[in-house]
Design a protein around this motif. Structure first.
Motif, short mmCIF file in Angstrom:
data_model
loop_
_atom_site.label_atom_id
_atom_site.label_comp_id
_atom_site.label_asym_id
_atom_site.label_seq_id
_atom_site.Cartn_x
_atom_site.Cartn_y
_atom_site.Cartn_z
N ILE A 2 0.84 -1.19 0.00
CA ILE A 2 0.00 0.00 0.00
C ILE A 2 0.88 1.24 0.00
O ILE A 2 1.89 1.30 0.70
N GLU A 3 0.49 2.22 -0.81
CA GLU A 3 1.26 3.47 -0.93
C GLU A 3 0.94 4.43 0.20
O GLU A 3 -0.18 4.45 0.70
N ASN A 4 1.93 5.26 0.55
CA ASN A 4 1.63 6.39 1.42
C ASN A 4 0.62 7.27 0.68
O ASN A 4 0.69 7.41 -0.54
N GLY A 5 -0.32 7.85 1.41
CA GLY A 5 -1.37 8.66 0.80
C GLY A 5 -2.66 7.90 0.64
O GLY A 5 -3.70 8.50 0.38
N ALA A 6 -2.62 6.59 0.81
CA ALA A 6 -3.84 5.77 0.73
C ALA A 6 -4.67 5.99 1.99
O ALA A 6 -4.17 6.46 3.02
N ILE A 7 -5.93 5.64 1.90
CA ILE A 7 -6.82 5.73 3.07
C ILE A 7 -7.29 4.32 3.41
O ILE A 7 -7.72 3.58 2.53
N VAL A 8 -7.19 3.97 4.68
CA VAL A 8 -7.61 2.65 5.15
C VAL A 8 -8.54 2.82 6.34
O VAL A 8 -8.63 3.90 6.94
N GLY A 9 -9.22 1.74 6.69
CA GLY A 9 -10.03 1.68 7.90
C GLY A 9 -9.28 0.87 8.95
O GLY A 9 -8.34 0.15 8.65
N LYS A 10 -9.72 0.99 10.19
CA LYS A 10 -9.08 0.26 11.30
C LYS A 10 -9.83 -1.04 11.54
O LYS A 10 -11.01 -1.04 11.84
N GLY A 11 -9.10 -2.15 11.40
CA GLY A 11 -9.68 -3.46 11.63
C GLY A 11 -9.40 -3.94 13.05
O GLY A 11 -9.24 -3.15 13.99
N ASP A 12 -9.31 -5.23 13.21
CA ASP A 12 -9.08 -5.86 14.51
C ASP A 12 -7.62 -5.69 14.95
O ASP A 12 -6.73 -5.54 14.13
N MET A 31 -11.60 7.00 9.08
CA MET A 31 -10.65 6.93 7.97
C MET A 31 -9.26 7.24 8.51
O MET A 31 -9.09 8.13 9.33
N TYR A 32 -8.27 6.49 8.01
CA TYR A 32 -6.89 6.66 8.44
C TYR A 32 -6.00 6.87 7.21
O TYR A 32 -6.05 6.09 6.27
N LEU A 33 -5.21 7.94 7.24
CA LEU A 33 -4.29 8.27 6.16
C LEU A 33 -2.98 7.52 6.37
O LEU A 33 -2.35 7.65 7.42
N VAL A 34 -2.56 6.73 5.39
CA VAL A 34 -1.28 6.01 5.46
C VAL A 34 -0.17 7.03 5.21
O VAL A 34 -0.13 7.65 4.16
N ALA A 35 0.69 7.22 6.19
CA ALA A 35 1.77 8.20 6.08
C ALA A 35 2.97 7.71 6.89
O ALA A 35 3.34 8.28 7.91
N ASN A 36 3.55 6.63 6.45
CA ASN A 36 4.68 6.03 7.14
C ASN A 36 5.96 6.77 6.78
O ASN A 36 6.18 7.08 5.61
N PRO A 37 6.82 7.08 7.76
CA PRO A 37 8.10 7.70 7.42
C PRO A 37 8.87 6.78 6.47
O PRO A 37 8.90 5.58 6.65
N ALA A 38 9.46 7.37 5.44
CA ALA A 38 10.13 6.58 4.41
C ALA A 38 11.62 6.85 4.40
O ALA A 38 12.06 7.97 4.62
N LYS A 91 -13.05 10.37 -3.09
CA LYS A 91 -13.08 9.19 -2.23
C LYS A 91 -11.89 8.32 -2.59
O LYS A 91 -11.31 8.47 -3.67
N PHE A 92 -11.51 7.46 -1.69
CA PHE A 92 -10.44 6.50 -1.95
C PHE A 92 -11.10 5.15 -2.14
O PHE A 92 -11.71 4.61 -1.22
N GLU A 93 -11.00 4.64 -3.36
CA GLU A 93 -11.74 3.42 -3.70
C GLU A 93 -10.91 2.58 -4.65
O GLU A 93 -10.35 3.10 -5.62
N GLY A 94 -10.82 1.30 -4.37
CA GLY A 94 -10.07 0.41 -5.26
C GLY A 94 -8.60 0.73 -5.34
O GLY A 94 -7.98 0.55 -6.37
N GLY A 95 -8.04 1.26 -4.26
CA GLY A 95 -6.61 1.57 -4.23
C GLY A 95 -6.22 2.88 -4.86
O GLY A 95 -5.04 3.13 -5.07
N LYS A 96 -7.20 3.76 -5.17
CA LYS A 96 -6.86 5.05 -5.76
C LYS A 96 -7.94 6.08 -5.45
O LYS A 96 -9.05 5.75 -5.05
N TYR A 97 -7.58 7.35 -5.65
CA TYR A 97 -8.53 8.44 -5.46
C TYR A 97 -9.42 8.56 -6.69
O TYR A 97 -8.95 8.41 -7.82
#
Length: 148
Positions: A2-12, A31-38, A91-97
């Motif tokens: 998954i790329e930085n900038g993607a949006i995910v939900g919080k699971g278990d 909604m959670y923004l993926v923004a991992n230090p690279a 929206k973020f859908e199918g791995g893209k905006y």
């Protein structure tokens, strides 16, 4: 992956962890923004040290930030056939905006800026009237605001 900038939900919660959760495609718990230090340690790939170019590998924990109303963030390097304009719901859908044509989008484009520039070369590229040729490209950077 998954790329930085993607949006995910919080699971278990991941088994055996106290603060690491599964990422999922639904946003029932926000909604959670993926923004991992690279950081890429290959010195010849300086551009891969930028967060916007970073790919988080599957199965490895990454950092994400909960998006709340009125927060803003920027994304670019989007593969869009129809670029966004200010005021578009997204929206973020199918791995893209993608554009959100629904009545009440959760995300909205509030600014668009163009970054980058063409640079001159001796030959090849695009002809610039009487000045030789140019290569390079510009890209659009989108500021997105959480509206709901």
């Amino acid at each position: 992956d998954i790329e930085n900038g993607a949006i995910v939900g919080k699971g278990d919660l991941v088994e055996g962890e106290t603060s690491v959760y599964e990422a999922e495609d639904t946003y029932t718990d926000g909604m959670y923004l993926v923004a991992n230090p690279a950081w890429n340690y290959e010195v010849y790939k300086a551009t891969d040290r930028n967060e916007e170019n970073y790919i988080n590998k599957a199965g490895i924990a990454f950092r994400a930030y909960r998006l709340e109303k009125d927060m803003k963030y920027k994304v670019y390097n989007l593969d869009l056939t129809t670029p966004f304009v200010v005021g578009d719901g997204v929206k973020f859908e199918g791995g893209k905006y993608a554009k959100d044509e629904g009545g009440s989008p959760k995300l909205k484009v509030v600014a668009v800026e163009e970054v980058g520039f063409p640079f001159c070369v001796g030959s090849g590229g695009t002809e610039v009237s009487g000045y030789g040729y140019a290569v390079g490209e510009t890209m659009k950077k989108y500021t997105i605001e959480v509206v709901a």
